[in-house]
Motif scaffolding. Structure first.
Motif, mmCIF file in Angstrom:
data_model
loop_
_atom_site.group_PDB
_atom_site.id
_atom_site.type_symbol
_atom_site.label_atom_id
_atom_site.label_comp_id
_atom_site.label_asym_id
_atom_site.label_seq_id
_atom_site.Cartn_x
_atom_site.Cartn_y
_atom_site.Cartn_z
ATOM 1 N N UNK A 140 0.934 -1.408 -0.259
ATOM 2 C CA UNK A 140 -0.349 0.101 0.091
ATOM 3 C C UNK A 140 0.708 1.234 0.061
ATOM 4 N N UNK A 141 1.749 0.910 0.739
ATOM 5 C CA UNK A 141 2.785 2.051 0.907
ATOM 6 C C UNK A 141 3.741 2.875 -0.568
ATOM 7 N N UNK A 142 4.140 0.763 -1.211
ATOM 8 C CA UNK A 142 4.454 1.673 -2.216
ATOM 9 C C UNK A 142 3.106 2.371 -3.400
ATOM 10 N N UNK A 143 2.581 1.618 -3.708
ATOM 11 C CA UNK A 143 1.390 1.950 -4.393
ATOM 12 C C UNK A 143 1.369 4.342 -4.291
ATOM 13 N N UNK A 144 1.170 4.585 -2.892
ATOM 14 C CA UNK A 144 0.809 5.187 -2.360
ATOM 15 C C UNK A 144 2.795 6.240 -2.705
ATOM 16 N N UNK A 145 3.789 5.830 -2.796
ATOM 17 C CA UNK A 145 4.554 7.196 -2.611
ATOM 18 C C UNK A 145 5.037 6.994 -4.926
ATOM 19 N N UNK A 146 4.313 5.326 -5.148
ATOM 20 C CA UNK A 146 4.563 5.579 -6.936
ATOM 21 C C UNK A 146 3.761 6.804 -7.167
ATOM 22 N N UNK A 147 2.596 6.081 -6.883
ATOM 23 C CA UNK A 147 1.495 7.547 -7.556
ATOM 24 C C UNK A 147 1.441 8.790 -7.119
ATOM 25 N N UNK A 148 1.916 8.806 -5.870
ATOM 26 C CA UNK A 148 2.473 10.850 -5.396
ATOM 27 C C UNK A 148 3.523 11.717 -6.503
ATOM 28 N N UNK A 149 4.142 10.260 -6.958
ATOM 29 C CA UNK A 149 5.532 10.589 -7.441
ATOM 30 C C UNK A 149 5.192 10.902 -8.593
ATOM 31 N N UNK A 150 4.293 9.871 -9.875
ATOM 32 C CA UNK A 150 3.918 10.531 -10.552
ATOM 33 C C UNK A 150 2.882 11.825 -10.462
ATOM 34 N N UNK A 151 1.923 11.987 -10.104
ATOM 35 C CA UNK A 151 0.751 12.807 -9.981
ATOM 36 C C UNK A 151 2.252 14.003 -9.872
ATOM 37 N N UNK A 152 3.317 13.875 -9.392
ATOM 38 C CA UNK A 152 4.175 15.390 -9.352
ATOM 39 C C UNK A 152 3.737 15.880 -11.307
ATOM 40 N N UNK A 153 5.030 14.795 -11.227
ATOM 41 C CA UNK A 153 5.230 15.469 -12.558
ATOM 42 C C UNK A 153 3.927 15.656 -13.784
ATOM 43 N N UNK A 154 2.655 15.051 -13.464
ATOM 44 C CA UNK A 154 1.696 14.670 -14.173
ATOM 45 C C UNK A 154 0.846 16.028 -14.606
#
Length: 343
Positions: A140-154
């Motif tokens: 769950x932490x993996x999904x949260x961190x990965x999605x937050x990183x992606x959305x920063x650039x998005x």
């Protein structure tokens, strides 16, 4: 959930842990894929899926988004969803409901490329750094961190078009251009390049929590549906049955997304309408109740939107023959450590 289960060909039956086959992230040897999982081509095609997923869905719900934005910034005039639609059609005709479709299509296509493409990159990169066992235990932490990183650039990709869209949709009639080719130059002439990014911080505040919920809730909901609702393992489901699960999990995730990100969404709308206002000014002017204005239509919009986005994204993966890993399962090494491995 019973209705969802009834869509599958096999009757519901209990599945014992020992009956569930070990599922691998690798593509099955008997099935032909267009690329290798984790390759550059894989990430590029995932980005294509993201572009179609976000671009098409957000453009399709432009009328609902238009009324939602107007409710957020002028509750006194538009009052509720029904009144908002009636007033918009009365003042601008039916075509007025599609105001802002061009920046919506361009902006959210760019956002989708980064959101889904980078999510796949970050998820696999971070999982590799964590190791197989930790990637499962702290998924769950993996999904949260990965999605937050992606959305920063998005959001950096989205912000210029979002600024144009919101200004076009919320300005008083006749006070601002209604086409992108006129709106963008006007914003640039008045405020420079910063005019396109002045609401980037609240946009991050809206979109990053939204995307974290969108991906983490979706991933865990899919896992839960296959474990508790779907009457057979995923690898025994047809592609169409798997897409039904995708849609259901997407809608559930979308409802939570809308609630988590709504106050920041209201602030974004207000700041783009009120020239020169900051985050604090917007919050003070709106008040606590005002921050939640338009939540009802946004839940409808985001729930439907998120479900369709996941459906389209997964459907594109199927059509492009991309590897589609099953829900996370405990690694054999961890089973041995915990004494759960079969002898």
């Amino acid at each position: 959930m019973d209705r969802l289960a009834s869509l599958f060909s096999n009757p519901i039956k209990p599945i014992q842990a020992e009956e569930v086959k070990t599922r691998s992230m690798n593509a099955a040897a008997t099935e032909e894929y267009s690329c290798e999982f984790g390759s550059g081509k894989y990430y590029a095609l995932c980005a294509v899926g993201g572009a179609l997923s976000c671009g098409l869905t957000h453009t399709a719900v432009t009328p609902l988004d238009l009324v939602k934005c107007r409710l957020q910034v002028n509750k006194e005039k538009y009052k509720n969803l029904g009144t908002g639609f009636k007033l918009t059609v009365a003042e601008q005709g039916a075509k007025g409901l599609m105001l802002g479709w061009a920046p919506t299509a361009i902006g959210y296509t760019a956002q989708g490329i980064c959101k889904f493409g980078f999510y796949e990159v970050f998820k696999n990169t971070y999982a590799g750094m964590m190791g197989e066992e930790n990637a499962f235990l702290y998924r769950t932490s993996l999904y949260l961190i990965a999605s937050a990183s992606a959305e920063f650039f998005a959001d950096i990709a989205l912000s210029p078009m979002e600024a144009c869209k919101v200004r076009m949709q919320t300005a008083a009639l006749g006070a601002f251009p209604t086409t992108l080719r006129e709106a963008a130059p006007k914003i640039y002439a008045a405020e420079g390049i910063t005019g396109f990014y002045k609401s980037l911080v609240p946009l991050w505040g809206r979109q990053i929590p939204y995307t974290m919920m969108k991906f983490a809730c979706f991933e865990r909901t899919v896992e839960a549906l296959y474990a508790n609702v779907v009457p057979k393992p995923r690898d025994e489901c047809s592609k169409s049955e798997q897409l039904v699960v995708t849609f259901a999990a997407g809608y559930i995730a979308g409802v939570f997304c809308a609630i988590v990100s709504h106050p920041a969404d209201t602030v974004v709308s207000y700041m783009n309408k009120a020239s020169g206002s900051g985050i604090g000014d917007a919050v003070k002017a709106l008040g606590f109740k005002g921050l939640w204005g338009g939540l009802g239509p946004r839940i409808i919009m985001i729930g439907t939107l998120t479900a369709l986005q996941w459906f389209i994204y997964d459907g594109v993966k199927v059509q492009l023959r991309l590897p589609r890993p099953p829900p996370a399962s405990m690694p054999e090494s961890l089973k041995i450590k915990l004494g759960l491995a079969q002898n």
